[in-house]
Design an enzyme around this catalytic site. Structure first.
Site, PDB file in Angstrom:
ATOM      1  N   GLU A  80       1.263   5.873  -5.621  1.00  0.00           N
ATOM      2  CA  GLU A  80       1.796   5.970  -6.902  1.00  0.00           C
ATOM      3  C   GLU A  80       2.038   7.430  -7.351  1.00  0.00           C
ATOM      4  O   GLU A  80       2.814   7.763  -8.030  1.00  0.00           O
ATOM      5  CB  GLU A  80       0.915   5.336  -7.908  1.00  0.00           C
ATOM      6  N   ASP A  81       1.019   8.387  -7.153  1.00  0.00           N
ATOM      7  CA  ASP A  81       0.916   9.630  -7.449  1.00  0.00           C
ATOM      8  C   ASP A  81       1.944  10.605  -6.854  1.00  0.00           C
ATOM      9  O   ASP A  81       2.142  11.620  -7.141  1.00  0.00           O
ATOM     10  CB  ASP A  81      -0.170  10.209  -7.287  1.00  0.00           C
TER      11      ASP A  81
END
Ligand code: MN
Length: 721
Positions: A80-81
């Site tokens: 996600e990051d």
């Protein structure tokens, strides 16, 4: 601490906690995640990697599962990051299992990012992700636990959302997976965030009682411990950690103060041998020392709960008659109770990996998703999801975003009382999601509720028809009762004043007749109606009088006879010291008889008319023409007695005549000249003429007569005219 020592420490922990763990996999995941997050920071300004590392530590230490889940804990935020990393990157480096779990975790985050925790579709997706691999939810619990433990660094808005989500979704889910310890910690952390005042209050009270309670538990345990040790059973006695949120919930649910809820003591025996027979032995010993409370025994060893929980529960009456809840379980049962699916997995020898259907843990999710059609998806999934622990309850929000938990079908009135009794007492309407609704509106999960109050509003009986919470119910009842008491007091007061004014005395039986005649259930109802103004005291008293008069005819005729005889017996009147008897007449307005204080009034053509001094007519006349009033007195006669007449009213009963006669003659120097009783419609009116020595003598007799049960009033014959 350097990166190297941190890594070494984690690997050591994994080695200890998970025998045979693939340390190379964990090491690789560590290095991979450390690099991926190297430029990120947490809200606390720490390097971001501290978070996945903490999650991995929780997974190794607090809910040890397997090496794959720990690796996933390290990698859970990577995709996600960081746009460089995709499912494929993870799969290439760590294999399909890790990639599937990390992807599941990434998706869950996306589903809930919109902060729309009420979206059914999100729940469905969450469940689907868990079904892919049960370790998805295990890692998610560790992730959530760490986020909750470090909540303080976030913005208030975000904190509320995460805490609400935790309480609504993750705590029930943890319960369902048998993760008792995680569930409690999540709940307490969310509770602390969402209702700080209540949290602090309970914690303070728990601390205050700690020593006293510990001393009591020691006293309770001593004989059991000795007896169990004598049987050579190895065991540990654990104090039961107190979960603030569960105490709070009990207080709310049972509507009881802290002291009552917490008056229960609790201990737990953990038998080290893992032999269930030891549990039954400990159970037998405890029950032979203390008396068990009937119906409080539960054998979850023979009949485990759905989430595989096992234990014997019993409640014993300890020293000083205080109740102690006792749980008895083996070490293995204890670990399953605390760590649920994780412990279960561990006890299942060997088979780690793709056996996703871990003994029914996943079964219920599958059933839930499979059985929900698209139409009732929203309804069923949300309901089922939260059903496990919080069945029949909903969350609603205050205008400030605080959470209130209420039973299903609660109304704004329930909500108002949940916030504060004062708000409940004055609520006149409500806004739900900014729209005005009536007070009996049924609240839905997630509604934002604002109460409109008015100083002049008060609870009313109709509210009882729709409120759901015990608190609202009891507060409304309390208020109504208080209000009722006020009216009863008021009515009683009015009634008594009226009786006093009419010089009436009404006994129990007489009152019963009045109640019966007016179809009233009891005195309270009568007083209440008088107080509320729906019934007048006059009306209650009026009815029988009319009937009496009709039946009895006019008592004034009899008075004439009586007065003639009385006046004749009292000696001559003395007017201004002179005997002027021939010129006297007696005023009909006040009917004076010997013994009364009297005065004369000079009339035209009828001589001097004798009035009682208290006569209103005389008082008026004396103001207009004071010169026409002359002083008059009855002659003082020694040892003489006056004839006087009484009217007695009351309820008719056998023996009434006898009672009246006996009461009169029980006085010295009193004799009855005549007595007659007329009855009608169960009431009587009686005339008694008697000789008395003076007015004081007479008033004593009147008082005594009034005390006869069933006598309502005793008056001088002329007084009630
Ligand atoms: Mn995370």
């Amino acid at each position: 601490m350097t990166e190297d020592t941190r890594r070494t420490e984690l690997l050591k922990l994994c080695e200890e906690r998970i025998p045979g763990a693939n340390l190379a996999l964990i090491k690789k995941a560590y290095e991979f995640a450390a690099i991926a997050h190297q430029n990120d920071k947490r809200a606390s300004d720490e390097p971001y990697f501290s978070h996945p590392l903490a999650v991995a530590r929780i997974l190794a230490e607090e809910l040890p599962f397997d090496d794959v889940s720990i690796a996933c804990g390290l990698l859970h935020d990577v995709v996600e990051d960081n746009e460089e990393y995709t499912y494929e990157t993870i799969e290439r480096n760590f294999g399909e299992d890790v990639a599937v779990i990390v992807e599941g975790l990434t998706k869950i985050k996306e589903y809930f990012k919109a902060a729309e925790i009420n979206k059914a579709e999100n729940y469905r997706k969450l469940l689907m992700a868990i079904m892919q691999d049960i370790r998805v939810i295990i890692v998610k619990f560790a992730d959530r636990l760490h986020n909750m433990r470090t909540l303080e660094f976030l913005q208030p808005e975000k904190r509320k959302r995460i805490a609400t989500e935790t309480l609504e979704i993750y705590a029930p889910l943890a319960h369902r997976f048998g993760l008792g310890k995680i569930k409690w910690e999540l709940e307490d952390l969310a509770f602390k965030e969402l209702n700080r005042n209540a949290y602090d209050d309970i914690r303070k009270k728990l601390n205050l009682k700690r020593d006293e309670r510990a001393a009591y538990i020691d006293k309770f345990l001593e004989p059991i411990k000795n007896a169990v040790e004598a049987k050579d059973i190895k065991f540990e006695v654990a104090g039961r950690p107190k979960h603030l949120y569960s105490i709070y919930r009990k207080m709310i649910k049972q509507n009881k103060p802290f002291e009552e809820i917490y008056d229960l003591f609790a201990v737990r025996f953990i038998c080290e041998s893992n032999d269930p027979n030891d549990c039954y032995t400990v159970f037998g010993i405890s029950n032979s020392i203390y008396i068990p409370v009937p119906d409080r025994f539960k054998d979850y060893i023979a009949m485990p709960k759905v989430n595989n929980y096992q234990s014997i529960h019993t409640t014993l009456i300890g020293p000083e008659g205080r109740m102690v809840e006792v749980q008895i379980r083996t070490r293995k049962m204890h670990e399953i109770a605390e760590q649920g699916v994780a412990a279960h997995w561990r006890y299942k020898e060997g088979s780690i990996g793709k056996d996703r259907n871990v003994d029914g843990y996943v079964q219920w999710i599958r059933e839930m998703v499979d059985n929900a059609g698209d139409d009732d998806l929203k309804k069923n999934i949300i309901e089922n999801f939260k059903l496990n622990l919080y069945e029949n309850e909903i969350f609603v929000l205050t205008p400030k975003g605080d959470l209130e938990r209420l039973p299903v079908n609660s109304t704004p009135v329930d909500f108002a009382f949940a916030i504060h009794s004062n708000i409940g007492h004055h609520c006149i309407g409500a806004k739900v999601n900014k729209k005005i609704v009536p007070l009996d509106y049924i609240l839905n999960r997630g509604d934002q509720v604002e109460i409109i109050t008015s100083k002049n509003q008060h609870p009313n009986k109709n509210w009882l028809k729709f409120v759901k919470t015990p608190k609202a119910r009891s507060e409304i009842r309390k208020w109504l009762n208080k209000e009722e008491e006020k009216f009863i007091e008021l009515g009683k007061d009015q009634w008594e004043k009226k009786l006093k004014k009419l010089k009436l005395t009404i006994g129990e039986a007489g009152l019963a007749k009045i109640l019966h005649r007016n179809k009233l259930h009891n005195q309270r109802q009568m007083f209440k109606m008088i107080g509320q103004g729906t019934l007048s005291a006059d009306k209650l008293l009026e009815e029988p009088k009319e009937k009496e008069h009709k039946l009895l005819g006019s008592p004034s005729v009899e008075f004439e006879d009586f007065a003639k005889s009385a006046r004749g017996s009292g000696g001559e009147l003395v007017v201004d010291g002179e005997d002027i008897r021939a010129m006297l007449s007696y005023a009909k307005c006040c009917n004076p008889i010997p013994g009364d204080d009297v005065a004369g009034y000079i009339t035209v053509g009828e001589g001097i008319r004798i009035h009682r001094k208290i006569c209103k007519n005389l008082i008026e006349k004396s103001k207009e023409e004071p010169e026409k009033v002359v002083s008059v007195r009855w002659p003082e006669l020694e040892n003489s007695s006056f004839l006087t007449g009484l009217t007695i009213r009351g309820e008719d009963s056998a023996g009434m005549l006898k009672d009246i006669a006996n009461t009169i003659v029980s006085y010295n120097n009193t004799s009855i000249k005549s007595i007659s009783l007329d009855t009608g419609d169960s009431f009587f009116e009686g005339q008694v003429t008697l000789f008395v020595q003076n007015l004081e003598h007479l008033s004593r007799i009147i008082e005594k007569l009034k005390k006869i049960p069933g006598v309502y009033s005793v008056t001088r014959m002329n007084e009630n005219k």
